[in-house]
Write an enzyme that holds these catalytic residues in place. Structure first.
Site, mmCIF file in Angstrom:
data_model
loop_
_atom_site.group_PDB
_atom_site.id
_atom_site.type_symbol
_atom_site.label_atom_id
_atom_site.label_comp_id
_atom_site.label_asym_id
_atom_site.label_seq_id
_atom_site.Cartn_x
_atom_site.Cartn_y
_atom_site.Cartn_z
ATOM 1 N N ASP A 94 18.110 39.485 -32.932
ATOM 2 C CA ASP A 94 19.340 40.134 -32.462
ATOM 3 C C ASP A 94 19.200 41.636 -32.658
ATOM 4 O O ASP A 94 18.861 42.106 -33.756
ATOM 5 C CB ASP A 94 20.549 39.610 -33.237
ATOM 6 N N GLU A 142 22.572 40.436 -26.560
ATOM 7 C CA GLU A 142 21.367 41.057 -27.109
ATOM 8 C C GLU A 142 20.613 40.107 -28.033
ATOM 9 O O GLU A 142 19.830 40.534 -28.885
ATOM 10 C CB GLU A 142 21.733 42.340 -27.864
#
Length: 308
Positions: free
Chosen positions: A185, A228
């Site tokens: 992440d 993301e």
């Protein structure tokens, strides 16, 4: 339209000229062959599909190049539907094959053939029907790509990713081979979007995806879970190998500079598959490890406790 001599096969029809006219308006490639496999008729569509015709018997069918779509194997002369119709009396319907035409182009066609019998039941020829489905196949491939590949990052979509993960988990359980995963992440990605705009955020995601792909093996699986967040599935990789790859990716991402974004960091969770656990459980443990990396200061890698 090509008629290669009015053989006895064609003369069996009462009105040969009418037959030829009828076959020429059919929106499919049609050819008629005699008992030896020699072509005696081909309509215009058949010629357009193949980029011409070749007047050969069954033994020379190797000049017609084709591959089975389901296996990719080359079609042998005796395996062509026309050959099976003449030699074995078999009828074949819509066999999907890829062909190399005589003009060098490649197409995907549906290939059908049926034997023609005389009054006594003897086979004296066969009719072959071809339909060009290249455009349909290309469109289906395009739709499949849209459903399986994230259009921005070119990583697998979440759905395709879990399909592949399910397969790898099953394989790891069956053969007791190692399987690891990395959940990644990006740090402070919301700040990047808010500060520089979503177009810059998109450029960052593209660069991150490209960097990850440059560092993984062909056998590794890389997908975008959403936003993301990315997941890597690493077949035949133990925990140490996964950590080593994760650290390599983390360092390479930190060296990226995308426009106004001077540095890109990420938090990563690593875990190994435990025999018998479901795919979502493996991802959940990697996710927990990734959040622990966030808690511990970001830009770091954490190993799932069960993977120690």
């Amino acid at each position: 339209m090509q008629v290669f001599g009015l053989s006895r096969t064609m003369k069996r029809f009462e009105n040969t000229d009418l037959l030829q006219r009828m076959l020429d308006v059919v929106p499919a490639g049609i050819s008629i062959i005699d008992a030896k496999g020699n072509m005696i008729f081909a309509n215009d569509v058949f010629e357009r599909i193949w980029g011409g015709v070749k007047l050969v018997g069954i033994e020379q069918y190797h000049v017609y190049k084709g591959w089975w779509r389901d296996t990719g194997e080359l079609i042998k002369p005796h395996e062509w539907a026309a050959a099976r119709a003449i030699k074995q009396g078999l009828t074949s319907y819509d066999e999907e094959i890829e062909i190399e035409c005589f003009d060098g182009t490649r197409k995907v066609i549906l290939n059908s053939a049926a034997p023609i019998h005389d009054d006594s039941g003897a086979i004296f020829g066969a009719v072959v029907v071809n339909s060009d489905i290249s455009d349909r196949v290309a469109f289906e491939d395009h739709l499949r790509t849209l459903s399986e590949q994230d259009p921005l990052t070119q990583a697998y979509t979440r759905r395709k990713l879990f399909d592949l993960l399910k397969h790898e988990v099953h394989r790891a359980d069956r053969y007791h081979h190692p399987l690891s995963s990395i959940l990644l992440d990006l740090d402070h990605f919301k700040t990047i979007n808010d500060s520089f705009g979503h177009s810059v955020g998109d450029e960052v995601l593209i660069a991150v995806s490209r960097t990850i792909r440059e560092n993984i093996r062909d056998t590794d699986i890389f997908g975008r879970l959403g936003g993301e967040e990315f997941l890597l599935v690493l077949p035949e990789s133990d925990t140490q190998e996964a950590i080593s790859l994760a650290d390599k990716i983390r360092h390479n991402l930190a060296e990226l500079s995308i426009g106004p974004v001077s540095q890109i960091t990420c938090s990563m969770g690593v875990c190994k598959h435990i025999d018998g656990e479901r795919p979502n459980e493996l991802v959940h443990r990697a996710d927990k490890a990734m959040y622990q990396a966030k808690i511990n200061g970001r830009n770091r890698i954490e190993l799932d406790s069960y993977s120690l």
